[in-house]
Scaffold this motif. Structure first.
Motif, PDB file in Angstrom:
ATOM      1  N   PRO A  13       0.638  -1.143   0.246  1.00  0.00           N
ATOM      2  CA  PRO A  13      -0.391   0.066   0.005  1.00  0.00           C
ATOM      3  C   PRO A  13       0.643   1.317   0.087  1.00  0.00           C
ATOM      4  CG  PRO A  13      -0.560  -1.643   1.709  1.00  0.00           C
ATOM      5  CD  PRO A  13       0.625  -1.955   0.951  1.00  0.00           C
ATOM      6  N   HIS A  14       2.056   1.162   0.493  1.00  0.00           N
ATOM      7  CA  HIS A  14       2.739   2.498   0.701  1.00  0.00           C
ATOM      8  C   HIS A  14       4.207   1.845  -0.173  1.00  0.00           C
ATOM      9  CE1 HIS A  14       0.197   4.465   2.935  1.00  0.00           C
ATOM     10  NE2 HIS A  14      -0.279   2.892   3.172  1.00  0.00           N
ATOM     11  N   ASP A  15       4.865   2.500  -0.167  1.00  0.00           N
ATOM     12  CA  ASP A  15       6.607   2.465  -0.738  1.00  0.00           C
ATOM     13  C   ASP A  15       7.790   2.517   0.378  1.00  0.00           C
ATOM     14  OD1 ASP A  15       8.940   2.594  -2.082  1.00  0.00           O
ATOM     15  OD2 ASP A  15       8.318   3.712  -3.550  1.00  0.00           O
ATOM     16  N   PRO A  16       7.754   1.407   0.825  1.00  0.00           N
ATOM     17  CA  PRO A  16       8.913   1.091   1.954  1.00  0.00           C
ATOM     18  C   PRO A  16       9.439   1.986   1.817  1.00  0.00           C
ATOM     19  CG  PRO A  16       9.033  -0.451   0.510  1.00  0.00           C
ATOM     20  CD  PRO A  16       8.276  -0.202   0.110  1.00  0.00           C
ATOM     21  N   VAL A  21      15.780   3.542   6.063  1.00  0.00           N
ATOM     22  CA  VAL A  21      16.770   4.007   6.789  1.00  0.00           C
ATOM     23  C   VAL A  21      16.418   4.828   7.779  1.00  0.00           C
ATOM     24  CG1 VAL A  21      18.791   5.843   5.422  1.00  0.00           C
ATOM     25  CG2 VAL A  21      17.716   3.903   4.040  1.00  0.00           C
ATOM     26  N   VAL A  22      16.240   4.360   8.583  1.00  0.00           N
ATOM     27  CA  VAL A  22      15.680   5.390   9.684  1.00  0.00           C
ATOM     28  C   VAL A  22      17.135   5.669  11.512  1.00  0.00           C
ATOM     29  CG1 VAL A  22      13.190   4.977   8.892  1.00  0.00           C
ATOM     30  CG2 VAL A  22      13.986   3.198  10.125  1.00  0.00           C
ATOM     31  N   PRO A  23      16.558   5.792  11.693  1.00  0.00           N
ATOM     32  CA  PRO A  23      15.520   7.325  11.943  1.00  0.00           C
ATOM     33  C   PRO A  23      16.990   8.271  11.507  1.00  0.00           C
ATOM     34  CG  PRO A  23      17.108   6.627  14.252  1.00  0.00           C
ATOM     35  CD  PRO A  23      17.057   6.002  13.529  1.00  0.00           C
ATOM     36  N   ARG A  24      16.360   9.206  10.648  1.00  0.00           N
ATOM     37  CA  ARG A  24      17.291   9.769   9.933  1.00  0.00           C
ATOM     38  C   ARG A  24      17.098  11.406  10.766  1.00  0.00           C
ATOM     39  NH1 ARG A  24      13.462   8.037   6.269  1.00  0.00           N
ATOM     40  NH2 ARG A  24      12.681   9.914   6.102  1.00  0.00           N
ATOM     41  N   PRO A  25      17.584  12.266  11.295  1.00  0.00           N
ATOM     42  CA  PRO A  25      18.025  13.413  11.638  1.00  0.00           C
ATOM     43  C   PRO A  25      17.172  14.735  10.754  1.00  0.00           C
ATOM     44  CG  PRO A  25      20.893  12.136  11.837  1.00  0.00           C
ATOM     45  CD  PRO A  25      19.924  11.345  10.938  1.00  0.00           C
ATOM     46  N   ILE A  26      16.590  15.137  11.537  1.00  0.00           N
ATOM     47  CA  ILE A  26      16.173  16.457  10.817  1.00  0.00           C
ATOM     48  C   ILE A  26      17.270  17.250  10.755  1.00  0.00           C
ATOM     49  CG2 ILE A  26      14.675  17.666  10.596  1.00  0.00           C
ATOM     50  CD1 ILE A  26      12.248  15.858  11.982  1.00  0.00           C
ATOM     51  N   PHE A  43      14.493  19.165   6.603  1.00  0.00           N
ATOM     52  CA  PHE A  43      14.489  19.030   5.410  1.00  0.00           C
ATOM     53  C   PHE A  43      15.109  17.423   6.043  1.00  0.00           C
ATOM     54  CE2 PHE A  43      15.213  23.020   3.950  1.00  0.00           C
ATOM     55  CZ  PHE A  43      14.556  22.430   2.618  1.00  0.00           C
ATOM     56  N   SER A  44      14.484  15.695   5.626  1.00  0.00           N
ATOM     57  CA  SER A  44      14.786  14.718   6.659  1.00  0.00           C
ATOM     58  C   SER A  44      16.285  14.336   5.664  1.00  0.00           C
ATOM     59  CB  SER A  44      13.556  13.953   6.197  1.00  0.00           C
ATOM     60  OG  SER A  44      13.057  13.380   5.269  1.00  0.00           O
ATOM     61  N   GLN A  45      17.003  14.457   4.780  1.00  0.00           N
ATOM     62  CA  GLN A  45      17.462  13.945   4.823  1.00  0.00           C
ATOM     63  C   GLN A  45      19.546  15.034   4.780  1.00  0.00           C
ATOM     64  OE1 GLN A  45      14.746  13.033   2.175  1.00  0.00           O
ATOM     65  NE2 GLN A  45      15.014  11.085   2.216  1.00  0.00           N
TER      66      GLN A  45
END
Length: 226
Positions: A13-16, A21-26, A43-45
């Motif tokens: 149902p959703h792209d995985p 790649v988690v957790p990502r600093p903001i 920005f999450s990358q």
């Protein structure tokens, strides 16, 4: 489950992808335009990529209308930006600042955030944030993508100054991460915050351990006389 992005459907149902790649600093980045308009966007990358000298990067995909993000344009045109640590207490403001506002909109005002003057750069810091980096823009790596939003600008900057609030420090001189509760991005519409820390000493030799700590002085000292 197996799929090849862009070639084979994942069947979910959703792209995985972003949840892998988690957790990502903001990267909560504040900039100032050439016209003097302050901007703030998350920005999450985002990541620090080296420590001597300290360099950070954030990736900004194009907006939904194909424009380059105001943050990228401002950083390139003025040569400066500030990273502000996003925390659990500031989560609503972080989320609000992610909206695609027009370039003339000041997100600090929209999000009811206070501005703290920087010392070495023009963009203001988020006063409510416990940690901020004042940064000098270095360069942008622009990577073409698929569709309007696929193209991404990877922006690099050198950290010129670091601000840490007194209340965010432990008595032993370390940053109190569980008290700060840094916000991190997961996949979908999910986030997390750091509220638990465990210690695991490195098994690397002395100089490698100093590098992991991120201390240029200790890394240099570990090499001994030359």
């Amino acid at each position: 489950m197996y799929y090849e992005p862009g070639r084979m459907p994942h069947g979910l149902p959703h792209d995985p992808f972003k949840s892998c790649v988690v957790p990502r600093p903001i990267g909560w980045i504040s900039t100032t335009s050439r016209d003097g308009i302050d901007n703030l966007a998350p920005f999450s990358q985002f990541q620090n990529i080296t420590f001597d000298p300290p360099i950070v990067m954030f990736s900004a995909n194009q907006a939904s209308d194909g424009r380059r993000k105001d943050t990228t344009v401002n950083a390139e045109q003025t040569g400066q930006f500030v990273w502000n640590m996003a925390t659990y207490d500031l989560r609503e403001a972080v989320n609000r600042s992610s909206e695609e506002f027009a370039p003339e909109v000041d997100e600090f005002a929209v999000c009811n955030l206070s501005k703290a003057a920087s010392r070495l750069v023009r963009p203001p810091r988020v006063a409510e944030s416990p940690i901020q980096f004042e940064c000098e823009y270095l360069n942008t790596v622009r990577i073409p993508g698929n569709g309007i939003m696929g193209t991404v600008d990877v922006v690099f900057g050198r950290v010129l100054a670091v601000h840490v609030a007194d209340w965010a420090m432990r008595p032993d001189g370390r940053i109190d991460i569980p008290r700060i509760r840094p916000l991190a991005r997961l996949g979908y519409h999910d986030y997390t915050s750091v509220d638990h820390v465990f210690t695991m000493p490195t098994v690397m030799k002395a100089d490698g351990g100093a590098g992991l700590e991120g201390s240029p002085e200790k890394a240099l000292a570990a090499l001994g006389p030359r």
